[in-house]
Write an enzyme that holds these catalytic residues in place. Structure first.
Site: not given
Length: 279
Positions: A33, A52, A100, A102, A143, A176
């Site tokens: 995101y 980004r 589902r 992996h 992110k 951070e």
């Protein structure tokens, strides 16, 4: 609209939006995101955020469903649908939809967007923070939507009446915050953690570094530690929601406050940049 949700071409008020149960984000948190502020219907630093965003997706081999320019055009179109031009614009892409499993689901990712009214802090009020062991993985530079350690740290901070949690790794290295970057002023210079796999390369962090250099303030992108944090002349927290905040208490201990004029110069420069860019 007061708020807006978007999913693969459909949009409505957030409360009315639904997504498929078999979007991979539900099973694995399999997505990335980005997000940033919007003022007067102008999305701030959109090129940097979108760059980004696409880089995060590329690092995880997620196939983007549209081009950078198409995404920017879409976001600019969507912000116009809200009743206010001051918003927080969030967007994510998940790997896709499927039963589902992996292993990756072939095909393009699913695009989500949320828009909610929001105002940017001017940074004049200092904040209290806590320190928290950094229990995250080694993809902090991407992110991703896997944010459980950050969620728990943010909740711990809230329970102690604080606004943010500063992460440290074994040995005391500061990385951070739960949802911000952290920096210190020492000897009149800015010290910030290097952009390795332990931190997200924040957009607000990049603006802070650039403006400090323009102001003639030395910048060092090197690791620093808990003892440096507690003895710093100032501790700064930056994010796309808060361009430059000053910390005055860490774990209940008074800190910083020794370079007030320098902090004010930095704070005002960053805020002025935002106001001028979003007029």
């Amino acid at each position: 609209m007061k708020n807006l949700g978007y999913y693969n071409g459909k949009f409505d008020e957030l409360e009315k939006m639904t997504v498929p149960m078999n979007d991979r984000v539900h099973w694995f948190g399999d997505g990335v995101y980005d997000a940033g502020p919007c003022r007067n219907y102008n999305i701030f630093a959109i090129d940097e955020h979108v760059d980004r965003f696409f880089n995060s997706a590329a690092l995880l081999d997620i196939v983007m469903p549209l081009t950078k320019q198409a995404l920017k055009d879409l976001l600019q179109e969507l912000v116009r649908k809200l009743d206010t031009g001051n918003q927080f614009v969030y967007y994510q892409v998940t790997r896709g939809t499927g039963i589902r499993n992996h292993v990756f689901t072939p095909g393009k990712g699913n695009l989500w967007v949320t828009l909610v009214p929001a105002e940017i802090s001017d940074g004049t009020t200092p904040i209290q923070v806590i320190t928290e062991p950094d229990t995250r993985f080694y993809h902090c530079n991407i992110k991703t939507v896997n944010l459980i350690p950050s969620v728990m740290a943010a909740e711990h901070a809230k329970q102690k009446g604080c606004k943010e949690a500063i992460f440290y790794r074994p040995g005391g290295r500061i990385t951070e915050c739960a949802h911000s970057n952290c920096h210190i002023i020492k000897d009149g210079k800015l010290y910030t953690a290097p952009t390795d796999e332990l931190i997200l390369p924040g957009i607000a962090r990049a603006h802070l570094i650039r403006k400090c250099k323009e102001l003639g303030i030395g910048v060092s992108e090197t690791p620093y530690y808990l003892k440096d944090l507690m003895n710093a002349e100032e501790i700064l927290v930056t994010s796309s929601s808060n361009f430059c905040l000053r910390v005055d208490y860490i774990d209940g201990q008074k800190v910083g406050g020794k370079q007030s004029a320098l902090f004010e110069k930095i704070r005002k420069t960053l805020l002025d940049e935002f106001l001028q860019a979003t007029n």
